[in-house]
Design an enzyme around this catalytic site. Structure first.
Site, PDB file in Angstrom:
ATOM      1  N   ASN A   9     -22.332  16.390  -5.131  1.00 53.53           N
ATOM      2  CA  ASN A   9     -22.203  17.723  -5.711  1.00 53.53           C
ATOM      3  C   ASN A   9     -20.989  18.382  -5.059  1.00 53.53           C
ATOM      4  O   ASN A   9     -21.060  18.847  -3.935  1.00 53.53           O
ATOM      5  CB  ASN A   9     -23.495  18.513  -5.426  1.00 53.53           C
ATOM      6  CG  ASN A   9     -23.392  19.969  -5.851  1.00 53.53           C
ATOM      7  OD1 ASN A   9     -22.471  20.352  -6.572  1.00 53.53           O
ATOM      8  ND2 ASN A   9     -24.349  20.778  -5.406  1.00 53.53           N
ATOM      9  N   LYS A  11     -19.580  21.060  -5.787  1.00 53.01           N
ATOM     10  CA  LYS A  11     -19.633  22.529  -5.825  1.00 53.01           C
ATOM     11  C   LYS A  11     -18.274  23.073  -6.324  1.00 53.01           C
ATOM     12  O   LYS A  11     -17.625  22.413  -7.136  1.00 53.01           O
ATOM     13  CB  LYS A  11     -20.047  23.092  -4.463  1.00 53.01           C
ATOM     14  CG  LYS A  11     -21.342  22.422  -3.967  1.00 53.01           C
ATOM     15  CD  LYS A  11     -21.987  23.107  -2.802  1.00 53.01           C
ATOM     16  CE  LYS A  11     -23.251  22.333  -2.415  1.00 53.01           C
ATOM     17  NZ  LYS A  11     -23.996  22.997  -1.335  1.00 53.01           N
ATOM     18  N   HIS A  97     -29.883  24.403  -9.002  1.00 49.19           N
ATOM     19  CA  HIS A  97     -29.472  24.319  -7.595  1.00 49.19           C
ATOM     20  C   HIS A  97     -29.784  25.657  -6.910  1.00 49.19           C
ATOM     21  O   HIS A  97     -29.661  26.717  -7.522  1.00 49.19           O
ATOM     22  CB  HIS A  97     -27.978  24.005  -7.508  1.00 49.19           C
ATOM     23  CG  HIS A  97     -27.549  23.674  -6.112  1.00 49.19           C
ATOM     24  ND1 HIS A  97     -27.310  24.640  -5.167  1.00 49.19           N
ATOM     25  CD2 HIS A  97     -27.369  22.486  -5.488  1.00 49.19           C
ATOM     26  CE1 HIS A  97     -26.986  24.057  -4.027  1.00 49.19           C
ATOM     27  NE2 HIS A  97     -27.010  22.753  -4.190  1.00 49.19           N
ATOM     28  N   GLU A  99     -28.158  27.416  -4.972  1.00 43.89           N
ATOM     29  CA  GLU A  99     -27.051  28.381  -5.009  1.00 43.89           C
ATOM     30  C   GLU A  99     -27.016  29.111  -6.359  1.00 43.89           C
ATOM     31  O   GLU A  99     -26.655  30.278  -6.432  1.00 43.89           O
ATOM     32  CB  GLU A  99     -25.717  27.663  -4.720  1.00 43.89           C
ATOM     33  CG  GLU A  99     -25.622  27.301  -3.243  1.00 43.89           C
ATOM     34  CD  GLU A  99     -24.770  26.088  -2.931  1.00 43.89           C
ATOM     35  OE1 GLU A  99     -24.009  25.627  -3.792  1.00 43.89           O
ATOM     36  OE2 GLU A  99     -24.901  25.583  -1.792  1.00 43.89           O
ATOM     37  N   GLU A 169     -34.226  19.960  -1.791  1.00 43.62           N
ATOM     38  CA  GLU A 169     -33.199  20.502  -0.906  1.00 43.62           C
ATOM     39  C   GLU A 169     -33.723  21.759  -0.226  1.00 43.62           C
ATOM     40  O   GLU A 169     -33.648  22.859  -0.797  1.00 43.62           O
ATOM     41  CB  GLU A 169     -31.941  20.862  -1.712  1.00 43.62           C
ATOM     42  CG  GLU A 169     -31.302  19.694  -2.416  1.00 43.62           C
ATOM     43  CD  GLU A 169     -29.837  19.966  -2.706  1.00 43.62           C
ATOM     44  OE1 GLU A 169     -29.000  19.152  -2.294  1.00 43.62           O
ATOM     45  OE2 GLU A 169     -29.523  20.997  -3.328  1.00 43.62           O
ATOM     46  N   GLY A 175     -25.697  22.877   3.750  1.00 44.28           N
ATOM     47  CA  GLY A 175     -24.424  23.353   4.290  1.00 44.28           C
ATOM     48  C   GLY A 175     -24.524  23.915   5.691  1.00 44.28           C
ATOM     49  O   GLY A 175     -23.603  24.576   6.160  1.00 44.28           O
ATOM     50  N   SER A 216     -27.248  18.781   4.135  1.00 44.29           N
ATOM     51  CA  SER A 216     -26.550  18.282   5.327  1.00 44.29           C
ATOM     52  C   SER A 216     -26.699  16.771   5.530  1.00 44.29           C
ATOM     53  O   SER A 216     -26.813  16.306   6.665  1.00 44.29           O
ATOM     54  CB  SER A 216     -26.999  19.051   6.576  1.00 44.29           C
ATOM     55  OG  SER A 216     -26.644  20.418   6.462  1.00 44.29           O
TER      56      SER A 216
HETATM   57  P1  PGA Z   1     -24.688  19.883   1.728  1.00 43.19           P
HETATM   58  O1  PGA Z   1     -25.106  20.386   0.257  1.00 43.19           O
HETATM   59  O2  PGA Z   1     -24.762  18.379   1.704  1.00 43.19           O
HETATM   60  O3  PGA Z   1     -23.316  20.406   1.937  1.00 43.19           O
HETATM   61  O4  PGA Z   1     -25.707  20.464   2.682  1.00 43.19           O
HETATM   62  C1  PGA Z   1     -26.112  19.740  -0.474  1.00 43.19           C
HETATM   63  C2  PGA Z   1     -26.314  20.441  -1.800  1.00 43.19           C
HETATM   64  O5  PGA Z   1     -26.332  21.668  -1.832  1.00 43.19           O
HETATM   65  O6  PGA Z   1     -26.450  19.783  -2.845  1.00 43.19           O
END
Ligand code: PGA
Length: 255
Positions: A9, A11, A97, A99, A169, A175, A216
């Site tokens: 992803n 983003k 997601h 976010e 997640e 992140g 992460s």
């Molecule tokens: P990250 O994001 O690996 O940077 O923690 C994962 C995600 O949000 O899909």
């Protein structure tokens, strides 16, 4: 046996030129890994780079996905992208997601509508669920994540449900560099997520659905996740932007 699935992803990162560069840096290794169906690799760049990335991956076993879509299929919805546009250029779509839920007000009902539209247009949804830190610390993970799964799959037929990928997640792990433990994620996926699917459908369906861990994930910690019996792959954010890291993570998914 569930085929592992690792999705990157990206983003809101990478210009079209940068996307081309990143794909070129990892395409051959990812393609070798994906050959023979031992693992499924999916790249999810920003909308604007999807056609370019799809063209670069044509003829390889690597799939392309979008990071979002709208539930209506056309019309006056400025700035949105519809499923019939996506299925010309990609196979998967990330839906719900955290976010999107957090910054763009996406709700469980909206997620359910998007999944239905995606399925109707032959897109494979990767549906994200996960609790926040406060919920985690106050013992609400099971109720909250179970509720997200039930809401996402509302009125979705069993055969369709089997083709949906779920990404677990935990929001506090995204992140932050603070991943969940393999055993902790395994327990939520096995008990809560597959438990909800077994309630909604049956045990066979609960066992058929692929569930990724996300939050992460790095080449260093990935083995801990892929060693867990309930975890079928990963949704990778930050580490999917570095060719060597994403290749290493995908490699670890091949059993
Ligand atoms: P990250 O994001 O690996 O940077 O923690 C994962 C995600 O949000 O899909």
């Amino acid at each position: 046996m569930r085929t592992p699935i690792v999705a990157g992803n990206w983003k809101m990162n990478k210009s079209i030129a940068e996307a081309r560069e990143l794909v070129n840096a990892m395409r051959d290794e990812l393609a070798r890994m994906g050959a023979g169906g031992k693992t499924q690799v999916v790249l999810c760049p920003p909308f604007i780079s999807i056609p370019e990335v799809a063209a670069l991956l044509k003829g390889t076993p690597i799939s392309v996905g979008a990071q979002n879509m709208f539930w209506e299929t056309k019309g006056a919805f400025t700035g949105e992208i519809a499923a019939p546009m996506l299925n010309e250029v990609c196979e998967y779509v990330i839906i719900g997601h955290s976010e999107r839920r957090q910054y763009f007000g996406e709700t469980d009902e909206g997620v359910n509508k998007k999944i239905k539209t995606a399925l109707a247009h032959h897109l494979k949804p990767i549906v994200c669920v996960g609790e926040n830190l406060a919920q985690n610390e106050t013992g609400q993970t099971q109720a909250f994540v179970g509720g997200q799964v039930r809401a996402a799959f509302k009125d979705i037929a069993r055969d369709d449900a089997r083709g949906i990928v779920i990404a677990y997640e935990p929001i506090w792990a995204i992140g932050t560099g603070k991943a969940a433990s393999g055993a902790g994620a395994n327990a939520v996926i096995g008990l809560t997520i597959r438990g909800a699917l077994a309630d909604l459908y049956d045990e066979a369906t609960a066992q058929a659905v692929r569930v990724q861990y996300g939050g992460s994930v790095t080449p260093k910690n990935v083995a801990e996740f892929f060693a867990q019996p309930e975890i079928d792959g990963a949704l990778v954010g930050g580490a999917s932007l570095v060719a060597a890291d994403f290749v290493a993570i995908c490699k670890a998914s091949v059993k």
